[in-house]
Design an enzyme around this catalytic site. Structure first.
Site, PDB file in Angstrom:
ATOM      1  N   ARG A 261       0.833  -1.214   0.000  1.00 45.85           N
ATOM      2  CA  ARG A 261       0.000   0.000   0.000  1.00 45.85           C
ATOM      3  C   ARG A 261       0.861   1.255   0.000  1.00 45.85           C
ATOM      4  O   ARG A 261       0.646   2.176  -0.795  1.00 45.85           O
ATOM      5  CB  ARG A 261      -0.908   0.000   1.228  1.00 45.85           C
ATOM      6  CG  ARG A 261      -1.867  -1.171   1.282  1.00 45.85           C
ATOM      7  CD  ARG A 261      -2.570  -1.210   2.620  1.00 45.85           C
ATOM      8  NE  ARG A 261      -3.401  -2.383   2.758  1.00 45.85           N
ATOM      9  CZ  ARG A 261      -2.981  -3.541   3.279  1.00 45.85           C
ATOM     10  NH1 ARG A 261      -1.742  -3.669   3.703  1.00 45.85           N
ATOM     11  NH2 ARG A 261      -3.807  -4.562   3.379  1.00 45.85           N
ATOM     12  N   ILE A 262       1.853   1.301   0.885  1.00 36.40           N
ATOM     13  CA  ILE A 262       2.680   2.510   1.003  1.00 36.40           C
ATOM     14  C   ILE A 262       3.665   2.595  -0.161  1.00 36.40           C
ATOM     15  O   ILE A 262       3.811   3.641  -0.796  1.00 36.40           O
ATOM     16  CB  ILE A 262       3.428   2.516   2.359  1.00 36.40           C
ATOM     17  CG1 ILE A 262       2.419   2.605   3.509  1.00 36.40           C
ATOM     18  CG2 ILE A 262       4.430   3.664   2.416  1.00 36.40           C
ATOM     19  CD1 ILE A 262       3.003   2.350   4.883  1.00 36.40           C
TER      20      ILE A 262
ATOM     21  N   THR B  64      11.302   4.222   6.213  1.00 37.62           N
ATOM     22  CA  THR B  64      10.130   4.629   6.994  1.00 37.62           C
ATOM     23  C   THR B  64       9.348   3.397   7.433  1.00 37.62           C
ATOM     24  O   THR B  64       8.203   3.512   7.856  1.00 37.62           O
ATOM     25  CB  THR B  64       9.185   5.531   6.161  1.00 37.62           C
ATOM     26  OG1 THR B  64       8.840   4.827   4.955  1.00 37.62           O
ATOM     27  CG2 THR B  64       9.812   6.859   5.816  1.00 37.62           C
ATOM     28  N   SER B  65       9.980   2.215   7.313  1.00 37.51           N
ATOM     29  CA  SER B  65       9.219   0.984   7.537  1.00 37.51           C
ATOM     30  C   SER B  65       9.389   0.459   8.959  1.00 37.51           C
ATOM     31  O   SER B  65       8.526   0.689   9.813  1.00 37.51           O
ATOM     32  CB  SER B  65       9.630  -0.046   6.498  1.00 37.51           C
ATOM     33  OG  SER B  65       8.527  -0.812   6.139  1.00 37.51           O
ATOM     34  N   ARG B  66      10.466  -0.215   9.235  1.00 38.04           N
ATOM     35  CA  ARG B  66      10.766  -0.666  10.599  1.00 38.04           C
ATOM     36  C   ARG B  66      12.287  -0.655  10.762  1.00 38.04           C
ATOM     37  O   ARG B  66      13.030  -1.025   9.842  1.00 38.04           O
ATOM     38  CB  ARG B  66      10.244  -2.082  10.860  1.00 38.04           C
ATOM     39  CG  ARG B  66       8.741  -2.163  11.110  1.00 38.04           C
ATOM     40  CD  ARG B  66       8.299  -1.471  12.410  1.00 38.04           C
ATOM     41  NE  ARG B  66       6.871  -1.545  12.648  1.00 38.04           N
ATOM     42  CZ  ARG B  66       5.982  -0.632  12.266  1.00 38.04           C
ATOM     43  NH1 ARG B  66       6.383   0.445  11.607  1.00 38.04           N
ATOM     44  NH2 ARG B  66       4.708  -0.774  12.553  1.00 38.04           N
TER      45      ARG B  66
ATOM     46  N   ASP C  20      12.801   7.180   9.663  1.00 40.20           N
ATOM     47  CA  ASP C  20      11.672   7.494  10.544  1.00 40.20           C
ATOM     48  C   ASP C  20      11.537   6.422  11.613  1.00 40.20           C
ATOM     49  O   ASP C  20      10.675   6.504  12.476  1.00 40.20           O
ATOM     50  CB  ASP C  20      10.377   7.579   9.724  1.00 40.20           C
ATOM     51  CG  ASP C  20       9.202   8.052  10.575  1.00 40.20           C
ATOM     52  OD1 ASP C  20       9.345   9.113  11.230  1.00 40.20           O
ATOM     53  OD2 ASP C  20       8.155   7.374  10.617  1.00 40.20           O
TER      54      ASP C  20
ATOM     55  N   GLU D 160      14.255   1.924  18.804  1.00 39.10           N
ATOM     56  CA  GLU D 160      13.450   3.132  19.042  1.00 39.10           C
ATOM     57  C   GLU D 160      12.557   3.028  20.275  1.00 39.10           C
ATOM     58  O   GLU D 160      12.151   4.048  20.841  1.00 39.10           O
ATOM     59  CB  GLU D 160      12.597   3.474  17.808  1.00 39.10           C
ATOM     60  CG  GLU D 160      11.467   2.491  17.548  1.00 39.10           C
ATOM     61  CD  GLU D 160      10.594   2.908  16.364  1.00 39.10           C
ATOM     62  OE1 GLU D 160      11.147   3.172  15.282  1.00 39.10           O
ATOM     63  OE2 GLU D 160       9.360   2.965  16.537  1.00 39.10           O
TER      64      GLU D 160
ATOM     65  N   HIS E 129       9.478   8.286  14.229  1.00 38.03           N
ATOM     66  CA  HIS E 129       8.313   7.468  13.860  1.00 38.03           C
ATOM     67  C   HIS E 129       7.045   8.323  13.765  1.00 38.03           C
ATOM     68  O   HIS E 129       6.038   8.062  14.429  1.00 38.03           O
ATOM     69  CB  HIS E 129       8.102   6.321  14.860  1.00 38.03           C
ATOM     70  CG  HIS E 129       7.456   5.112  14.231  1.00 38.03           C
ATOM     71  ND1 HIS E 129       7.822   3.820  14.529  1.00 38.03           N
ATOM     72  CD2 HIS E 129       6.462   5.007  13.315  1.00 38.03           C
ATOM     73  CE1 HIS E 129       7.074   2.983  13.825  1.00 38.03           C
ATOM     74  NE2 HIS E 129       6.237   3.690  13.092  1.00 38.03           N
TER      75      HIS E 129
ATOM     76  N   ALA F 131       5.913   9.264  10.502  1.00 34.47           N
ATOM     77  CA  ALA F 131       5.469   9.278   9.105  1.00 34.47           C
ATOM     78  C   ALA F 131       3.957   9.118   8.980  1.00 34.47           C
ATOM     79  O   ALA F 131       3.334   9.682   8.093  1.00 34.47           O
ATOM     80  CB  ALA F 131       6.189   8.182   8.313  1.00 34.47           C
ATOM     81  N   PHE F 132       3.367   8.364   9.895  1.00 33.25           N
ATOM     82  CA  PHE F 132       1.905   8.137   9.838  1.00 33.25           C
ATOM     83  C   PHE F 132       1.111   9.341  10.307  1.00 33.25           C
ATOM     84  O   PHE F 132      -0.107   9.385  10.128  1.00 33.25           O
ATOM     85  CB  PHE F 132       1.542   6.950  10.764  1.00 33.25           C
ATOM     86  CG  PHE F 132       1.610   7.338  12.227  1.00 33.25           C
ATOM     87  CD1 PHE F 132       2.811   7.402  12.885  1.00 33.25           C
ATOM     88  CD2 PHE F 132       0.459   7.711  12.913  1.00 33.25           C
ATOM     89  CE1 PHE F 132       2.891   7.796  14.211  1.00 33.25           C
ATOM     90  CE2 PHE F 132       0.521   8.110  14.241  1.00 33.25           C
ATOM     91  CZ  PHE F 132       1.750   8.152  14.891  1.00 33.25           C
TER      92      PHE F 132
HETATM   93  P1  NAI Z   1       1.745  -3.864   2.821  1.00 33.89           P
HETATM   94  O1  NAI Z   1       1.521  -5.164   3.532  1.00 33.89           O
HETATM   95  O2  NAI Z   1       0.629  -3.260   2.060  1.00 33.89           O
HETATM   96  O3  NAI Z   1       2.984  -3.999   1.824  1.00 33.89           O
HETATM   97  C1  NAI Z   1       4.186  -4.615   2.161  1.00 33.89           C
HETATM   98  C2  NAI Z   1       4.790  -5.147   0.868  1.00 33.89           C
HETATM   99  O4  NAI Z   1       6.092  -5.632   1.178  1.00 33.89           O
HETATM  100  C3  NAI Z   1       3.994  -6.297   0.251  1.00 33.89           C
HETATM  101  O5  NAI Z   1       3.681  -6.013  -1.104  1.00 33.89           O
HETATM  102  C4  NAI Z   1       4.954  -7.476   0.357  1.00 33.89           C
HETATM  103  O6  NAI Z   1       4.843  -8.374  -0.735  1.00 33.89           O
HETATM  104  C5  NAI Z   1       6.283  -6.773   0.359  1.00 33.89           C
HETATM  105  N1  NAI Z   1       7.359  -7.613   0.887  1.00 33.89           N
HETATM  106  C6  NAI Z   1       7.297  -8.588   1.822  1.00 33.89           C
HETATM  107  N2  NAI Z   1       8.506  -9.153   1.967  1.00 33.89           N
HETATM  108  C7  NAI Z   1       9.349  -8.524   1.113  1.00 33.89           C
HETATM  109  C8  NAI Z   1      10.712  -8.671   0.812  1.00 33.89           C
HETATM  110  N3  NAI Z   1      11.463  -9.598   1.398  1.00 33.89           N
HETATM  111  N4  NAI Z   1      11.248  -7.829  -0.116  1.00 33.89           N
HETATM  112  C9  NAI Z   1      10.491  -6.898  -0.734  1.00 33.89           C
HETATM  113  N5  NAI Z   1       9.185  -6.719  -0.481  1.00 33.89           N
HETATM  114  C10 NAI Z   1       8.621  -7.534   0.431  1.00 33.89           C
HETATM  115  O7  NAI Z   1       2.280  -2.873   3.955  1.00 33.89           O
HETATM  116  P2  NAI Z   1       2.228  -1.270   3.928  1.00 33.89           P
HETATM  117  O8  NAI Z   1       0.930  -0.803   4.458  1.00 33.89           O
HETATM  118  O9  NAI Z   1       2.686  -0.786   2.607  1.00 33.89           O
HETATM  119  O10 NAI Z   1       3.326  -0.935   5.036  1.00 33.89           O
HETATM  120  C11 NAI Z   1       4.684  -1.255   4.831  1.00 33.89           C
HETATM  121  C12 NAI Z   1       5.414  -1.103   6.149  1.00 33.89           C
HETATM  122  O11 NAI Z   1       5.415   0.290   6.517  1.00 33.89           O
HETATM  123  C13 NAI Z   1       4.725  -1.793   7.345  1.00 33.89           C
HETATM  124  O12 NAI Z   1       5.126  -3.132   7.441  1.00 33.89           O
HETATM  125  C14 NAI Z   1       5.177  -0.983   8.512  1.00 33.89           C
HETATM  126  O13 NAI Z   1       6.327  -1.603   9.049  1.00 33.89           O
HETATM  127  C15 NAI Z   1       5.568   0.369   7.915  1.00 33.89           C
HETATM  128  N6  NAI Z   1       4.749   1.467   8.402  1.00 33.89           N
HETATM  129  C16 NAI Z   1       5.382   2.559   8.931  1.00 33.89           C
HETATM  130  C17 NAI Z   1       4.666   3.626   9.409  1.00 33.89           C
HETATM  131  C18 NAI Z   1       5.351   4.846   9.965  1.00 33.89           C
HETATM  132  O14 NAI Z   1       4.688   5.714  10.573  1.00 33.89           O
HETATM  133  N7  NAI Z   1       6.665   4.986   9.799  1.00 33.89           N
HETATM  134  C19 NAI Z   1       3.181   3.621   9.398  1.00 33.89           C
HETATM  135  C20 NAI Z   1       2.612   2.460   8.763  1.00 33.89           C
HETATM  136  C21 NAI Z   1       3.376   1.407   8.309  1.00 33.89           C
END
Ligand code: NAI
Length: 367
Positions: A154-155, A235-237, A261, A266, A298, A300-301
């Site tokens: 999604r992101i 910005t992920s983890r 982020d 953290e 953290h 970004a959201f």
């Molecule tokens: P999502 O589940 O929609 O997309 C994650 C994508 O990563 C999927 O398409 C999946 O196939 C792919 N993926 C899985 N393993 C992989 C790998 N080994 N290599 C490459 N791609 C791989 O998740 P969404 O909503 O896009 O969120 C992504 C991440 O963003 C979350 O897991 C969360 O950790 C982080 N996040 C951070 C926020 C912030 O405030 N900084 C807020 C919300 C989410």
């Protein structure tokens, strides 16, 4: 239901109270993080609602279950902080908010790119200090540069669109095992293996979840494969980066800029005011010494729209559980396997339906 929100900041209280006016749960808020020391606060609450840095390991979950808790309502998308298998074994239901801020997070990632490239963080301080020299603030045109996106969920998909957009006009490479090897993604993004992406990208942005497979995805080997002077955005983890290796690459100059982020440790820092304390995390402190590193805590959201969506979905999850209705946002052990898709590719399944973000459109004809 009686619900206790841990790690509740004033904005959580505001949004949840407003959204709850339509639903009528019995909500209580505490600023404390959930952990072994604060567990007793949850006694008697059927549901606890937690955020990214609360501790939900097997021991905490067991004691919550013993105290009468039946539902863990995560008010975030990631669930790497939860021992999902232990929860299932204890009969605890775990729910989350899978999609609440794709635009917020992608826009923040783009903001980090612009900040690092055009040195806004340094320019801001200079001008406030009446230093109007621009030496050292030189950037590069994003137009025509190559951006590597790891994880096109999604992101990641929103971020791809931003960087491909008419204004930025970047070339975008995507690595995501959900897409078919050999296929191309429409709208100008192309699929790449991780080594191809690292070798070609001027900017690498991480948008995949933290799983055992992606832990320290960016270590010494990945960094060595990146172009000299490349920019890395996370910005992920935090656990996606081996921070020590990243610091090594910054020191050698091989990594040109770093925007974070999230940070692996953290939980000891973020969402606290430590401005009058001595921060003892030497790794984090070292990161802050680099002029080409920007860290946000953290956030970004953190948009109005995302906060409202988080409150609405969390309360709806709790209501569905309370009423015994099916819960679409349940976190089951199977989801761990799905999140942890392998690098080998698992079929052409671009994007989840109903998340408000159109799929990139994985074409089978190579276009
Ligand atoms: P999502 O589940 O929609 O997309 C994650 C994508 O990563 C999927 O398409 C999946 O196939 C792919 N993926 C899985 N393993 C992989 C790998 N080994 N290599 C490459 N791609 C791989 O998740 P969404 O909503 O896009 O969120 C992504 C991440 O963003 C979350 O897991 C969360 O950790 C982080 N996040 C951070 C926020 C912030 O405030 N900084 C807020 C919300 C989410």
């Amino acid at each position: 239901m009686r619900v206790l929100l841990f790690s509740a900041r004033p904005y959580d209280r505001r949004e949840f109270t407003a959204a709850n006016a339509r639903i009528g749960h019995d909500l209580s808020f505490v600023e404390a993080r959930l952990g072994a020391e604060t567990l007793s606060l949850a006694a008697g609450y059927e549901a606890v609602c937690t955020f990214v840095n609360d501790t939900l390991d097997a021991s905490v979950l067991r004691r919550l279950a013993d105290g009468g808790t039946r539902l863990i309502a995560l008010r975030c998308a990631g669930f790497n902080q939860v021992d999902v298998r232990a929860a299932a074994g204890l009969g605890l239901t775990v729910v989350r908010v899978p999609a609440y801020a794709p635009h917020a997070v992608a826009e923040h990632a783009a903001g980090l790119v612009l900040t690092l490239n055009r040195k806004f963080h340094r320019a801001y301080n200079r001008v406030r200090d009446d230093n109007f020299l621009i030496d050292g603030l030189e950037g590069f045109d994003l137009y025509g540069k190559t951006v590597g996106v790891v994880g096109a969920g999604r992101i990641g998909r929103v971020f791809v669109r931003i960087m491909l957009g008419f204004g930025f006009g970047c070339r975008v490479l995507v690595h995501d095992p959900q897409f078919c090897a050999g296929d191309a993604c429409i709208e100008g993004a192309s699929l790449a293996t991780l080594p191809e992406l690292f070798a070609a990208a001027d900017i690498v942005s991480l948008h995949c979840p933290l799983t055992p497979e992606t832990h320290h995805l960016i270590g010494a080997q990945a960094l060595a494969r990146m172009k000299p002077g490349a920019m890395l955005i996370n910005t992920s983890r935090g656990g996606l980066l081996d921070t020590a290796a990243v610091i090594g690459a910054l020191k050698s100059g091989h990594l040109g800029a770093l925007g974070l982020d999230v940070y692996e440790q953290e939980g000891d820092l973020f969402y606290e005011d430590l401005s009058s304390s001595v921060v003892t995390d030497d790794v984090f402190q070292r990161l802050l010494t680099f002029p080409n590193v920007v860290v946000t805590a953290h956030q970004a959201f953190f948009t109005r729209e995302a906060l409202a969506a988080i409150a609405d979905t969390t309360l709806a999850n709790i209501a569905a559980f309370g009423a015994g209705r099916p819960i679409p946002n349940r976190v089951l052990p199977d989801l761990l396997r799905e999140a942890s898709v392998s690098h080998e590719g698992t079929g052409c399944a671009p994007g989840a339906a109903g998340d408000g973000v159109p799929p990139l459109g994985c074409a089978t004809d190579g276009k």
